[in-house]
Design a protein around this motif. Structure first.
Motif, PDB file in Angstrom:
ATOM      1  N   LEU A 304       8.639  40.380  10.989  1.00 54.53           N
ATOM      2  CA  LEU A 304       9.302  40.532  12.291  1.00 54.53           C
ATOM      3  C   LEU A 304      10.642  39.804  12.304  1.00 54.53           C
ATOM      4  N   LYS A 305      10.640  38.594  11.748  1.00 57.29           N
ATOM      5  CA  LYS A 305      11.901  37.833  11.734  1.00 57.29           C
ATOM      6  C   LYS A 305      12.937  38.557  10.884  1.00 57.29           C
ATOM      7  N   GLN A 306      12.515  39.024   9.724  1.00 54.90           N
ATOM      8  CA  GLN A 306      13.446  39.728   8.845  1.00 54.90           C
ATOM      9  C   GLN A 306      14.022  40.967   9.540  1.00 54.90           C
ATOM     10  N   ALA A 307      13.180  41.626  10.323  1.00 54.51           N
ATOM     11  CA  ALA A 307      13.618  42.840  11.031  1.00 54.51           C
ATOM     12  C   ALA A 307      14.419  42.501  12.287  1.00 54.51           C
ATOM     13  N   GLU A 308      14.674  41.192  12.484  1.00 50.56           N
ATOM     14  CA  GLU A 308      15.394  40.704  13.668  1.00 50.56           C
ATOM     15  C   GLU A 308      14.713  41.134  14.947  1.00 50.56           C
ATOM     16  N   ARG A 309      13.399  41.178  14.889  1.00 43.54           N
ATOM     17  CA  ARG A 309      12.618  41.492  16.088  1.00 43.54           C
ATOM     18  C   ARG A 309      12.059  40.192  16.641  1.00 43.54           C
ATOM     19  N   PRO A 310      11.668  40.169  17.932  1.00 40.84           N
ATOM     20  CA  PRO A 310      11.117  38.939  18.504  1.00 40.84           C
ATOM     21  C   PRO A 310       9.951  38.420  17.667  1.00 40.84           C
ATOM     22  N   HIS A 311       9.973  37.116  17.389  1.00 49.24           N
ATOM     23  CA  HIS A 311       8.926  36.578  16.508  1.00 49.24           C
ATOM     24  C   HIS A 311       8.414  35.205  16.968  1.00 49.24           C
ATOM     25  N   ALA A 312       8.810  34.757  18.169  1.00 51.04           N
ATOM     26  CA  ALA A 312       8.359  33.432  18.622  1.00 51.04           C
ATOM     27  C   ALA A 312       6.836  33.392  18.761  1.00 51.04           C
ATOM     28  N   GLU A 313       6.281  34.402  19.423  1.00 45.98           N
ATOM     29  CA  GLU A 313       4.828  34.432  19.618  1.00 45.98           C
ATOM     30  C   GLU A 313       4.104  34.619  18.275  1.00 45.98           C
ATOM     31  N   ALA A 314       4.593  35.534  17.462  1.00 46.87           N
ATOM     32  CA  ALA A 314       3.951  35.794  16.165  1.00 46.87           C
ATOM     33  C   ALA A 314       4.019  34.558  15.269  1.00 46.87           C
ATOM     34  N   GLY A 315       5.167  33.864  15.298  1.00 48.35           N
ATOM     35  CA  GLY A 315       5.319  32.654  14.481  1.00 48.35           C
ATOM     36  C   GLY A 315       4.407  31.545  14.969  1.00 48.35           C
ATOM     37  N   ALA A 316       4.298  31.398  16.283  1.00 48.27           N
ATOM     38  CA  ALA A 316       3.426  30.361  16.845  1.00 48.27           C
ATOM     39  C   ALA A 316       1.960  30.652  16.505  1.00 48.27           C
ATOM     40  N   LYS A 317       1.585  31.923  16.567  1.00 51.17           N
ATOM     41  CA  LYS A 317       0.199  32.292  16.209  1.00 51.17           C
ATOM     42  C   LYS A 317      -0.063  31.996  14.734  1.00 51.17           C
ATOM     43  N   ALA A 318       0.904  32.345  13.892  1.00 47.72           N
ATOM     44  CA  ALA A 318       0.737  32.115  12.452  1.00 47.72           C
ATOM     45  C   ALA A 318       0.595  30.625  12.167  1.00 47.72           C
ATOM     46  N   LYS A 319       1.471  29.812  12.782  1.00 52.24           N
ATOM     47  CA  LYS A 319       1.409  28.382  12.509  1.00 52.24           C
ATOM     48  C   LYS A 319       0.126  27.771  13.063  1.00 52.24           C
ATOM     49  N   LEU A 320      -0.219  28.154  14.265  1.00 54.14           N
ATOM     50  CA  LEU A 320      -1.425  27.596  14.893  1.00 54.14           C
ATOM     51  C   LEU A 320      -2.663  27.904  14.049  1.00 54.14           C
ATOM     52  N   PHE A 321      -2.817  29.166  13.681  1.00 54.06           N
ATOM     53  CA  PHE A 321      -4.018  29.545  12.941  1.00 54.06           C
ATOM     54  C   PHE A 321      -4.001  28.968  11.530  1.00 54.06           C
ATOM     55  N   ALA A 322      -2.863  29.091  10.851  1.00 52.64           N
ATOM     56  CA  ALA A 322      -2.795  28.647   9.448  1.00 52.64           C
ATOM     57  C   ALA A 322      -2.991  27.142   9.343  1.00 52.64           C
TER      58      ALA A 322
END
Ligand code: CAA
Length: 388
Positions: A304-322
């Motif tokens: 998502l970040k590479q595609a310059e699409r919104p990624h705040a929620e996706a990044g937070a989910k990834a960090k939280l879970f990982a």
């Protein structure tokens, strides 16, 4: 949907994996024990292009995409999570925001030396009384002639002692409340005094410092982005940086899994290999499943970040879970190794100590939940735009 990495991504992943196996993993236990920052290693990583993986070639980087960078962080952290965080802060918390928010002149001047690994970057946001509440920072920058005079103190600054460039946040409008009235500045090492080396539970091959800025004068061209709009620079930087920390957590958990799996195939108890017992099999199955799930969240956020699409929620989910997964599963690895797991004879106790910080820095798990909740509830304009 394509789950296959591109040939270039595979090549960068393999290059990093080979380097880590040869040059990092064999030393990680000693660096941890001796609290050794492997300074010369970063010149070697720079030769391979790994200090600026996702920075365009015209700015001195390797010109690869953000997922390639995430793959590099995962592999580095599999060998040594301290090396992982050094590269993560250098790249996604300093070089990328300079590229994104800098003027042409700032980009040309500041990005290439960082991307080529000629010096390290440090991200100076946190203060003693401004951690999760980053907007409470008190470091001041006052207009002075054609530039700024900066005074303040920052805490827990990764790379502080060895950094050549600091991305530093200071209050430029003393009357503005909280996050408003904060600006971002580019400082040199000469502007900053390192006053303390933190002693930590883990990540002993990285440095974490208190720094003081005493009446440092910087020219007007050291202001990054607009005056009083620096908090957005910090937040957007962290939106991307959190994906890197999530990758770090996946790398640590993967390393722990591999040690536990190999041990279960060898170690005998009650006349059998312990991997033949269902109790151990279930642990290994859960580890493998959770690492897979975390990795998929991380790769999606990177995409998502590479595609310059919104990624705040996706990044937070990834960090939280990982990060929570890494803490949980490194503990399980110790459990599988039993008494050996608790000793320095095996690396799993280091993985456990290193994993813990991923739940804290670049936003605690509590802050990740806040970011996700605000996004899914549509509580803030900018976060609504990040819904996935
Ligand atoms: N993107 C763009 N802008 C954003 C944003 C985002 N993701 N999040 C907030 N903003 C903007 C808001 O729109 C608002 O702008 P305006 O004033 O123009 O309206 C401004 O920033 C303030 O936002 P909030 O009102 O949401 O601020 P807040 O104080 O309520 O909370 C927070 C913000 C999410 C809690 C934030 O303080 C935060 O993320 N805290 C955690 C800090 C953190 O992660 N620190 C890590 C330190 S670095 C590190 O750890 C590096 C290392 O060593 C590994």
């Amino acid at each position: 949907m394509d789950f296959e990495l591109s040939p270039e991504q595979k090549e960068i992943q393999a290059l990093t994996r080979d380097f880590v196996q040869a040059e990092i993993a064999p030393h990680a236990a000693a660096w941890d024990r001796e609290h050794c920052f492997p300074r010369e290693l970063f010149a070697r990583l720079a030769e391979l292009g790994l200090m600026g993986v996702c920075i365009p070639e015209e700015y001195g980087g390797a010109g690869a995409d953000f997922l390639s960078y995430v793959l590099v962080l995962e592999e580095l952290s599999r060998g040594d999570a301290g090396v992982g965080v050094t590269v993560a802060v250098h790249t996604s918390a300093v070089t990328l925001p300079l590229l994104r928010f800098g003027t042409d002149e700032q980009r040309t001047r500041f990005v290439p030396p960082l991307a080529r690994g000629e010096h390290l970057g440090a991200f100076a946001l946190t203060e003693a009384e401004a951690g999760s509440d980053a907007g409470a920072l008190r470091t001041r920058a006052e207009p002075d002639g054609d530039g700024w005079r900066i005074t303040g103190a920052k805490q827990w600054i990764t790379n502080g002692r060895y950094a050549g460039t600091f991305l530093l946040f200071a209050r430029t409008d003393p009357d503005a409340a909280g996050a408003r009235g904060v600006s971002a500045f580019i400082l040199d090492a000469a502007d900053v005094q390192v006053t303390r080396d933190e002693e930590k539970l883990g990540l002993n091959s990285s440095v974490t410092n208190d720094i003081v800025i005493e009446d440092a004068y910087v020219d007007h061209d050291r202001l990054l982005h607009e005056r009083n709009r620096g908090f957005r620079v910090a937040m957007q930087t962290l939106d991307g940086g959190r994906i890197g920390i999530a990758a770090q957590a996946v790398g640590i958990a993967q390393a722990a899994f591999e040690v536990a799996r190999d041990y279960a195939k060898e170690r005998r108890a009650f006349g059998r290999r312990i991997g033949e017992f269902q109790a151990i099999q279930h642990k290994l199955a859960n580890m493998s499943m959770e690492i897979d799930a975390a990795r998929l969240l991380v790769y999606r956020a990177a995409w998502l970040k590479q595609a310059e699409r919104p990624h705040a929620e996706a990044g937070a989910k990834a960090k939280l879970f990982a990060s929570e997964m890494a803490r949980r599963q490194t503990a399980e690895a110790i459990q599988i190794l039993g008494g050996y797991g608790y000793t320095k004879e095996f690396p799993v106790e280091r993985y456990y100590r290193d994993a813990k910080i991923t739940e804290i820095y670049e936003g605690t798990s509590e802050i990740q939940r806040l970011v996700i909740a605000r996004s899914i509830l549509g509580l803030q304009e900018h976060v609504v735009a990040t819904r996935i």
